[in-house]
Design a protein around this motif. Structure first.
Motif, PDB file in Angstrom:
ATOM      1  N   ASP A  29      58.290  17.186  92.967  1.00  0.00           N
ATOM      2  CA  ASP A  29      57.676  17.243  91.732  1.00  0.00           C
ATOM      3  C   ASP A  29      56.317  16.959  91.869  1.00  0.00           C
ATOM      4  OD1 ASP A  29      58.736  18.647  89.647  1.00  0.00           O
ATOM      5  OD2 ASP A  29      60.015  16.912  88.968  1.00  0.00           O
ATOM      6  N   VAL A 150      60.030  10.719  86.449  1.00  0.00           N
ATOM      7  CA  VAL A 150      59.457  12.345  86.213  1.00  0.00           C
ATOM      8  C   VAL A 150      60.599  13.426  86.193  1.00  0.00           C
ATOM      9  CG1 VAL A 150      58.111  14.036  87.385  1.00  0.00           C
ATOM     10  CG2 VAL A 150      57.031  11.746  87.126  1.00  0.00           C
ATOM     11  N   SER A 153      62.379  13.424  82.756  1.00  0.00           N
ATOM     12  CA  SER A 153      61.478  13.636  81.783  1.00  0.00           C
ATOM     13  C   SER A 153      61.304  15.247  82.107  1.00  0.00           C
ATOM     14  CB  SER A 153      60.359  12.924  82.051  1.00  0.00           C
ATOM     15  OG  SER A 153      60.588  11.620  81.807  1.00  0.00           O
ATOM     16  N   GLY A 154      61.171  15.615  83.146  1.00  0.00           N
ATOM     17  CA  GLY A 154      60.718  17.031  83.336  1.00  0.00           C
ATOM     18  C   GLY A 154      62.163  17.956  82.852  1.00  0.00           C
ATOM     19  N   ARG A 158      62.083  20.398  79.748  1.00  0.00           N
ATOM     20  CA  ARG A 158      62.385  21.850  79.859  1.00  0.00           C
ATOM     21  C   ARG A 158      63.272  22.215  78.927  1.00  0.00           C
ATOM     22  NH1 ARG A 158      61.598  20.818  85.237  1.00  0.00           N
ATOM     23  NH2 ARG A 158      63.868  20.181  85.562  1.00  0.00           N
ATOM     24  N   ARG A 165      53.274  20.204  82.238  1.00  0.00           N
ATOM     25  CA  ARG A 165      53.697  19.503  83.263  1.00  0.00           C
ATOM     26  C   ARG A 165      53.948  18.093  83.064  1.00  0.00           C
ATOM     27  NH1 ARG A 165      54.446  17.421  87.629  1.00  0.00           N
ATOM     28  NH2 ARG A 165      53.153  17.250  89.556  1.00  0.00           N
ATOM     29  N   VAL A 166      55.080  17.602  83.723  1.00  0.00           N
ATOM     30  CA  VAL A 166      55.120  16.202  83.512  1.00  0.00           C
ATOM     31  C   VAL A 166      54.631  15.348  84.903  1.00  0.00           C
ATOM     32  CG1 VAL A 166      57.070  14.264  83.555  1.00  0.00           C
ATOM     33  CG2 VAL A 166      57.434  16.350  82.401  1.00  0.00           C
TER      34      VAL A 166
END
Length: 212
Positions: A29, A150, A153-154, A158, A165-166
């Motif tokens: 990521d 991240v 959170s991503g 979704r 974007r995260v």
């Protein structure tokens, strides 16, 4: 080797594999390109000291402020959306504390949007998505959080249908190893069926091997 030992080894191996996979996910990521041109910069809430952002949250705000300045320098005008409710030991909502921090550093109040109900990451993204879609249909956003946060959170973004974007405000180990390990466990809990099935399968296999 006894049955319990075999089961423990299999489950321990699975935990290690999950952790390695989580670390690989987090590193991947961080290497993804970070597109400019967001309509919203979303800052996820974290702990407060009374009604002031604690150091972890300050790191997120500083990163968001730097991105905001870069977007402005490029001739764009994103909105800053701060999200987070009031914890049991807080004197105000996380969103209110973040908005005050940003305005004290020159961000006009009219460029800030607040989401003050969320109590966790899932709600942060879900409630923010509703606010952004209502104000700017077809929006794009960048979500700013801590580096260790991240991946989860991503995933939450979704699931909430958030287009964007995260981005991590700092390194994976900027706050020590414990937050990263905690996130690995919390992310595993978001897949209860898959991980539960794997644990049951490994425990059963261990029991059969121990009895054979």
């Amino acid at each position: 080797m006894g049955t319990l030992s075999i089961v423990a080894v299999l489950l321990g191996g699975y935990a290690v594999l999950w952790l390695l996979g989580f670390l690989g996910w987090a590193l991947f990521d961080r290497r993804r390109p970070d597109p400019a041109g967001a309509d919203f910069l979303v800052v996820l809430g974290a702990g407060l000291d009374g009604c002031e952002p604690a150091p972890l949250l300050v790191a997120r705000l500083e990163a968001a402020l730097a991105r905001y300045a870069a977007e402005q320098a490029a001739g764009r005008a994103p909105l800053l959306l701060v999200t987070g409710g009031k914890g049991p030991r807080d004197d105000c909502t996380e969103a209110a504390a973040m908005a005050r921090w940003l305005t004290a550093r020159g961000v006009p109040a009219e460029r800030i949007r607040r989401e003050e109900r969320a109590a966790n990451t899932t709600e942060n993204l879900r409630f923010s998505a509703a606010l952004m879609a209502a104000e700017r249909p077809g929006y794009r956003c960048t979500v700013v959080t801590s580096g260790f946060h991240v991946p989860r959170s991503g995933l939450a973004a979704r699931r909430a249908g958030v287009p964007g974007r995260v981005a991590g405000a700092d390194g994976l180990l900027a706050h020590g190893p414990y937050p990263l390990l905690r996130e690995a466990v919390a992310t595993a809990l978001l897949y209860p069926r898959a991980n539960g099935a794997a644990v049951l399968l490994l425990a059963g296999a261990g029991a059969l091997l121990g009895l054979s």
